[in-house]
Design a protein around this motif. Sequence first.
Motif: not given
Length: 763
Positions: A326-348
């Motif tokens: 695919p020439d375009a990817l959806v690239m959205t925040s790594g979170n459940l809606s309304e939660e903060p962005l995941a950024y630590r490995d175990d948390e993710a």
Amino acid sequence: MKLQNWRFHITGIVQGVGFRPTVFLLAREHHLGGWVNNTAQGVEIEIHGAEKDCAAFTHSLKNTPPVLAKVDSFEVFPAPLRVYTEFTIRDSENRAEDFLPVSPDIAICPDCQKELFNPADRRYRYPFINCTHCGPRFSILRDIPYDRPNTSMAGFPLCPDCAAEYHDPGNRRFHAQPVACPVCGPQVWYEENGLRLYEGAQALQAARSALREGKILAVKGLGGFHLACDAHNALAVQTLRERKHRTGKPFALMAFSPEIVRRYARLSPEELRLLNSPQAPIVLAETTDAGKKLAKITAPDQTRLGFMLAYTPLHLLLLEPEAGFPDALVMTSGNLSEEPLAYRDDEARQRLSSLADAFLMHNRPIYMRVDDSVVTVLREQPYLIRRARGYAPGQLRIPKAALPILGTGTQLKNTFCLARDRYAFVSHFIGDLENQETLDSFEQAAAHYEKLFRIHPRALACDMHPDYLATRYARARSQRENLPLIAVQHHHAHLAACLAENAWESSAPAIGLIFDGTGYGTDGSIWGGEVLVGGYQGFERRFHLLPVPLPGGDLAVRKPARTALSWLAAAGIPAEEYQLPPFQALSKQERDAVTAQLQSRFNAPETSSMGRLFDAAASILGLCHEISYEAQAAIALESAADPDEKGAYAILLRESILDPRDMLRELTADLRRGVSVPRVAARFHNSIIQLSLQVCRSIREESGLRHVAISGGVWQNMRLMRAILPALEAENFIPLYHRTLPTNDACVSLGQVMVALQALPEN
């Protein structure tokens, strides 16, 4: 030849941007001895040499600093004569109470991108290639000054080759703190079901295969995790929506190159420049015909797509063009809606395992989560919708020196603001403070900023709303630390933020067109359609929208059809008799409930919200009766408006009231006469512009005021902004609007600080 010594003190964003290497090379070019070092206040330099060489060095450094630097002060003064036979870079100094701005994270530069795809380069296809001109900064920084031991690269000792580059003044990686290579730097791997299956190049190929197969991939990026899938695969996108609980909100898209983006979006020169800029934000641009098909999948009911370019080497390798990929990817925040962005490995792994089919991981720690920025273009300049990666934590110079203070912001689109001296640091986008997870993220970020910028608040400022989590945090901290707390009215904070961004130093008032969805008023009601006259010291509520009941409170915010019935009732328009869309959109049971609430006023708080008026108009036009994300109805109304329509409806001024009931009667009559929805939607927008001009004229007649501050989430509507600015200027008003911060509630924390500083006796 007379020899001299000159000293320099330079502040601003001058660390992590190649400032010391630039100074070193300039000193060598001009045959100077001396030294340069980082301190926690900026950069200090001493040079020794002939007067003409010192002057030439000064001219070059002042006029051609590193591209990514932002110099706030450049001081030069004579120093006692001391002989230096060479020029050196000294170890950084770290004084406990000093502070300085920090560079945001920067997208991969063209030189590193060339090396990434050069088979002859030793970093060929290495996912963490960077140099002095690009790469991670804020997201990996634990403390200042910006040196490798204070970053998350501290755990990766330099190999001999990287060390040689790091210490070579002629190398592009001279003193580049995150420098690394495949031998000594971070590595990637691919996981499924908690099992580490592939590493290195195989991991990337496995990730690409997963995307090609329609799977959802969690990707550890620069400031946190993304959730990615094939943007053309309707089933994959729908699956992501269902898992993420994000039913209708548009998804951000990522592409490998501008040429690919142009297949789907019509890019103006400024939009193209923003895509390619070091900040590399998500850019909102109008769709092409091919883009309309893509929008049906990724951005329903939108006329714009939000695209960003692959801004790290890892993303470039992931999106590398290949037949069948695919020439375009959806690239959205790594979170459940309304939660903060995941950024630590175990948390993710814990939070995203139910959302993603696989993970593309790496072992470079992220110290501070930072989401992607979102911008559009206004007058050939970026107009921010969300300020985060690439822009935050860039500082603002404020008109007045401040004692250390923290403004905690508001409930939606939260940011906080720390200020000290002439600097204000508005945080990156935190999110909506509606759950414990986001509040935790807020508290962690605030503590990190306080540590990073050495700001220990001696006062706090907050919103007046007693139940906002940010207000509760401020109140609890005020009591715990015995700090003064100033509560600031929401729309006053909007006005003050806009003035501060425009370097407003005057004690004279300005006109404020402050239009948004919700703000707690001084009378305890819900404000939102406010025309203020004031400044940092205070304000007068000169005009406001006619208040109407909000049947069901927050339920009416989620269901614009309810708000529409309230406005129709206020205007005496028989929705049932006319069988208008909002009447048809609700069940009989819900219509009866709305009628009862409007009569009894039980659970029907009054609001003067301009945002709710836009919601009502969208429902009356049949465009949106229930929303799944904030401003969905207003966006649908803006998208539907005919760009060529010039007509407008009348909104009356009754003493201090903006009364749109006649407008709604005319609007409804137009619909019943068969006037098209696009024309009616445009006339509604034009009416708001005419109203804004009318109130500004009225205030100018009273007071002579000409400066008009424009703030509030309603002004994210680009049809309004592109109309109001020339309209005001044509009548000799001077519009002030947001250029550095979003016009939505993300600017409120700065305004809180500016108002509080006026109220504090010691300031």
